[in-house]
Scaffold this motif. Structure first.
Motif, PDB file in Angstrom:
ATOM      1  N   HIS A 171      98.507  71.121  10.804  1.00 16.17           N
ATOM      2  CA  HIS A 171      97.932  70.862   9.472  1.00 16.17           C
ATOM      3  C   HIS A 171      96.479  70.430   9.540  1.00 16.17           C
ATOM      4  N   ILE A 229     101.014  64.751  -2.402  1.00 12.92           N
ATOM      5  CA  ILE A 229     101.866  64.938  -1.216  1.00 12.92           C
ATOM      6  C   ILE A 229     101.884  63.679  -0.346  1.00 12.92           C
ATOM      7  N   GLY A 236      99.457  75.015   6.032  1.00 14.34           N
ATOM      8  CA  GLY A 236      98.769  74.001   5.240  1.00 14.34           C
ATOM      9  C   GLY A 236      97.514  74.489   4.539  1.00 14.34           C
ATOM     10  N   LYS A 237      97.334  75.816   4.420  1.00 22.01           N
ATOM     11  CA  LYS A 237      96.117  76.348   3.778  1.00 22.01           C
ATOM     12  C   LYS A 237      96.070  75.951   2.312  1.00 22.01           C
ATOM     13  N   PHE A 295     100.545  62.216   6.208  1.00 19.68           N
ATOM     14  CA  PHE A 295      99.674  63.310   5.813  1.00 19.68           C
ATOM     15  C   PHE A 295      98.484  63.395   6.770  1.00 19.68           C
ATOM     16  N   THR A 296      98.155  64.600   7.197  1.00 20.13           N
ATOM     17  CA  THR A 296      97.021  64.768   8.106  1.00 20.13           C
ATOM     18  C   THR A 296      95.739  64.960   7.289  1.00 20.13           C
ATOM     19  N   ASN A 300      91.935  65.913   6.275  1.00 22.12           N
ATOM     20  CA  ASN A 300      91.033  66.987   6.678  1.00 22.12           C
ATOM     21  C   ASN A 300      89.660  66.807   6.062  1.00 22.12           C
ATOM     22  N   HIS A 311     105.731  62.867   0.401  1.00 23.14           N
ATOM     23  CA  HIS A 311     106.308  63.156   1.719  1.00 23.14           C
ATOM     24  C   HIS A 311     106.062  61.965   2.626  1.00 23.14           C
ATOM     25  N   ASN A 371     101.508  81.340   7.548  1.00 21.67           N
ATOM     26  CA  ASN A 371     102.202  80.750   6.406  1.00 21.67           C
ATOM     27  C   ASN A 371     102.730  79.391   6.808  1.00 21.67           C
ATOM     28  N   MET A 372     102.717  78.478   5.877  1.00 20.38           N
ATOM     29  CA  MET A 372     103.246  77.131   6.078  1.00 20.38           C
ATOM     30  C   MET A 372     102.347  76.256   6.949  1.00 20.38           C
TER      31      MET A 372
END
Ligand code: ADP
Length: 866
Positions: free
Chosen positions: A763, A586, A622-623, A595-596, A598, A590, A619-620
């Motif tokens: 996210h 990703i 980022g899990k 991108f964040t 983690n 993207h 939902n959505m």
């Protein structure tokens, strides 16, 4: 073969029938001149599979026929194999003389597990399985590379190993098909696509197999190769190799050793995990497509192998890391190595094709080009300061003699067919050169012959050549009465007459003799060169493997450098700690939103910290991405690659299990929920204290209460029943699960920024459970009109006030909480009921929008609006 009624037996049909009877389970491709033809049912099948015209050999159309040009055989055959057919090639083995029937013979049987195309991907993966008692013996043979492994394992493990290998064809003893086919296909549909082949039981006999293999390789015992003589796997191994030799008519010389399968060295990733994580195959970009900067097809194959079979050996991982670290740290050697690799071809596959007797001059050319590039590659590594990198080519035998031979003997541009000529380079063989000179002279002779004939006869004669009549002297119509007596008429054409005379016949004889000499000599020399390559097959394979290794390391180093990956610390702990982890695919695809990163931190050895993380959030949020990132980082680390993170410490993991609902397996005939449960069951049966378990939304595929109960029980099992503590990441939208009081559970959630304008997903993973599910906000984000969003919020508030468990009938509840003013209207109630029964958590934005449009239309109808 029984002919259809009314079809008269001819000698050709008789010959066809005899061969077809010998290969009833194959499509028989029967050489007739420039075509390979198929007849009867085979013709119908092939015309459909290949989209080629179905014609008939006879006027009554009783003999259906379809054919492909002989020079395009490989391409058509590839399509038949991909469609799951087996093909027998029946070629002409005598030259047609126009009088007697040409002799024909099946020269090769092509099957999914033995097909190695020249230009396309595909290496022919063949497995043999044999079960006795509780254990299963397996042999895994890659036809295109000669890699051959075998071993005996408990059932489950054997199945995992076979599925991870991904064979195109599986041999099994007669009588065991009913056992193996469902086991290897999954309970309710195929997990991988393979063609099952039944063989006589005797072929799998271990003692016979061990003897046969030892004789085949001229060794006294298989022990030298690490396999015990009494190992039942020898039976499966012999069955596989015999099958390869049988279908290739003896061509199995590139398979000259067998190794025991050592699953203890490999991090097993089952088929579902490989597919769910989009490791190699994906609709969009995959992990492979991000990591692949390989310069050779051999490297690309090995990279796929490393991705799907990461290592569990710390030594191996650290060896690869050392090489990559060196290449990352210094631009010059990295660029030098990748430049040297660029000119290598697929030598591994070329020698396999040659050994399987399907090779051609171009395959020799690939071996030549690769051997010519090899010294450059060796130099690029041996001149480096990295001891591990230097060691890659340490075992490669000296191939300079073969390199020189091929370099001197073969022409620069090589034809696909030997018969096309021009394979041997000028200046290599005096005899061949002499014949070629003779032809050149003949051409000159022909020119001077033409000139002298014009002078002698005073006619403007033209000398030419015709395929049927050979050389001729053409005389225009107006000169027909002036031809000399020694001209013998051969043919009348539109513009005049064609003749020969003794001198021309003499020139012609010399040309034909020279042409014949050239092809005979080229054939002899080709065979000699071919034999030299065959004598060095093992050495070429060793060199190919070393090139592939250097190529993958160079590719991983380039990607690590460009994407700022770091070297993970690998140790024997059970820690999985990655700071600032990014999703490798990703973050590359993207590019508009950064991108964040983690953090992921699980440590089963630390009794004070939980090691089963339950991740909640809307939902959505980022899990799923967080879960996938963890799995991909773990896989990359075990491949020996650097990882997309700021820092990582990872204790060697024994298996990565994933249950991520990304794929729609409905097309395979399995319901999503069934797939989910099959995979979950598999995980729970095999998880150990060294595993990493990744579960995304377990239970989503069924109703709320079923789903939640299953998810709950799975969490309890992981927490209480796995011997030792295991590492798990568990994403769920069932809020209730965050309240479970299990000792190892730790709650994480996805941060959400709430403001007056609504919510925004950050996210970012934070500690603690999510406050709530934000389903209604997601509906708002998706563009659901305010009136519906507001009403959903009202319904939600009311529902939350009630205990769900006390009243499970949503239909009844929707009535209970209906707005007063639309109370008695059935139509209005329908709108409310639909709304109350929807679950925004389960809806895609499209579904939500659809619903809004539908509800809007209904409401406008109720209010009398257009
Ligand atoms: P969930 O599983 O919670 O429904 P996903 O993981 O599918 O959410 O992510 C939803 C979207 O957010 C995806 O399009 C993904 O690309 C994006 N996304 C997820 N995590 C991140 C992140 N850490 N940084 C940037 N974008 C992210």
């Amino acid at each position: 073969m029984k002919l259809p009624e009314g079809v008269k037996m001819t000698p050709m049909l008789k010959q066809y029938g005899e061969w077809k009877d010998l290969y009833p389970d194959c499509l028989l491709m029967f050489r007739m001149g420039d075509f390979f033809e198929l007849f009867f049912d085979d013709a119908v099948t092939a015309s459909e599979a290949l989209d080629i015209t179905l014609t008939a050999r006879d006027p009554d159309k009783a003999i259906p026929m379809a054919g492909v040009p002989h020079h395009a055989l490989d391409a058509y055959m590839g399509r038949l194999i991909a469609a799951g057919y087996r093909v027998a090639i029946c070629d002409q083995i005598t030259e047609p003389d126009g009088k007697t029937l040409v002799e024909r013979s099946v020269v090769r049987v092509v099957t999914p597990g033995t097909y190695v195309p020249q230009d396309a991907e595909g290496e022919g993966r063949l497995a043999a399985v044999y079960s006795s008692g509780d254990s299963v013996s397996i042999a895994l043979l890659t036809s295109g590379t000669g890699k051959f492994e075998a071993g005996t394992f408990p059932r489950d493990e054997a199945v995992s190993l076979i599925l991870a290998f991904g064979p195109e064809e599986i041999l099994m003893p007669k009588g065991q098909e009913g056992d193996f086919i469902p086991m290897l296909s999954g309970e309710a549909g195929p997990r991988g696509k393979f063609a099952p082949v039944s063989r006589e039981r005797g072929e799998f006999s271990p003692s016979y197999g061990a003897d046969w293999l030892a004789k085949r390789w001229n060794i006294s015992t298989l022990r030298a190769m690490g396999l015990e003589d009494a190992d039942p796997a020898a039976g499966a191994a012999a069955a596989a190799l015999r099958y390869l030799e049988e279908t290739q008519f003896g061509g199995g010389g590139h398979v000259h050793e067998i190794r025991p399968i050592q699953p203890e060295g490999i991090l097993i990733l089952d088929h579902a995990t490989q597919a769910n994580l989009e490791l190699v195959e994906a609709v969009g970009p995959s992990l492979y497509s991000v990591l692949n900067r390989c310069r050779t097809p051999m490297g690309r194959r090995l990279l796929k192998d490393w991705i799907t079979h990461p290592s569990k050996s710390r030594d191996m991982i650290e060896f690869r890391q050392d090489c990559i670290e060196y290449l990352v740290s210094d631009n010059f050697p990295r660029k030098k190595l990748s430049a040297a690799l660029s000119s290598c071809g697929d030598m591994e596959r070329a020698v396999s094709r040659l050994a399987m007797k399907v090779g051609n001059p171009r395959d020799l050319g690939v071996v030549r080009d690769t051997l010519l590039s090899l010294p450059g590659v060796i130099e690029a590594t041996s001149s480096s300061e990295s001891e591990p990198l230097r060691s890659i080519f340490a075992d490669v035998p000296d191939l300079s003699e073969l390199r020189e031979l091929l370099g001197m003997a073969l022409s620069d541009e090589l034809p696909r067919l030997l018969s096309a000529g021009g394979v041997i380079r000028e200046g290599f063989d005096p005899e061949l050169d002499a014949s070629r000179d003779a032809i050149t002279h003949a051409e000159e002779n022909l020119k001077s012959f033409e000139a002298s004939e014009r002078e002698r006869t005073g006619i403007k004669v033209k000398v030419g050549i015709n395929r049927v009549f050979g050389y001729y002297i053409e005389v225009g119509k107006s000169f027909a009465d002036k031809v000399p007596d020694d001209y013998i008429r051969r043919q009348t054409v539109a513009n005049g007459e064609r003749f020969v005379n003794e001198r021309l016949k003499d020139i012609e004889r010399r040309v034909y003799r020279a042409e014949h000499e050239i092809s005979r000599r080229e054939e002899t020399l080709y065979k000699e060169i071919f034999s030299s390559v065959m004598a060095s097959v093992a050495a070429c394979q060793t060199a190919s493997r070393a090139i592939a290794t250097a190529d993958v390391l160079s590719s991983l180093a380039e990607v690590a450098y460009d994407n700022s990956y770091v070297r993970p610390m690998i140790d024997d702990s059970r820690i999985f700690s990655v700071m600032g982890a990014r999703h490798p695919v990703i973050e590359r695809t993207h590019t508009t939103t950064p991108f964040t990163p983690n953090d992921i931190s699980l440590d089963p050895d630390n009794a004070n910290s939980g090691c089963i993380a339950v991740i909640t959030g809307p939902n959505m949020a980022g899990k799923s991405t967080y879960l996938r990132t963890s799995a991909l980082v773990a896989i990359m680390a075990h491949m020996g690659s650097f990882v997309p993170a700021e820092e990582a410490r990872i204790g060697v993991i024994d298996r990565i299990f994933t249950r991520i609902g990304a794929r729609d397996e409905l097309s395979l005939g399995r319901s999503t929920f069934m797939v989910e449960m099959v995979e979950t069951a598999d995980i729970l049966r095999h998880v150990t204290a060294r595993s990493l378990v990744i579960l995304d939304e377990v239970g989503r595929g069924t109703s709320t209460y079923d789903g939640m109960s299953i998810a709950w029980a799975v969490l309890e099992f992981l927490d209480l029943h796995v011997e030792g503590r295991t590492k798990a990441l568990f994403a769920t939208h069932y809020h209730e699960l965050t309240d479970l009081s299990l000792p190892q559970l730790v709650n994480l959630s996805m941060a959400v920024d709430e403001s007056v304008d609504g919510i925004r997903f950050l996210h970012k993973v934070v500690e603690g459970p999510a406050d709530r599910s934000y389903g209604v906000e997601v509906a708002r984000l998706a563009g659901v009109p305010n009136i519906v969003v507001r009403r959903s919020q009202e319904i939600l508030d009311e529902l939350e006030r009630e205990s769900l468990s006390s009243d499970r009938n949503l239909g009844a509840m929707s009535k209970k909480y209906a707005q007063k003013e639309i109370f008695f209207d059935v139509e209005r109630e329908g709108v409310i009921e639909e709304l109350s029964q929807c679950d925004p958590n389960q809806m895609t934005p499209m579904e939500a929008l659809d619903m809004v449009f539908r509800l809007r239309q209904k409401s406008r109808g109720i209010l009398g609006l257009k």
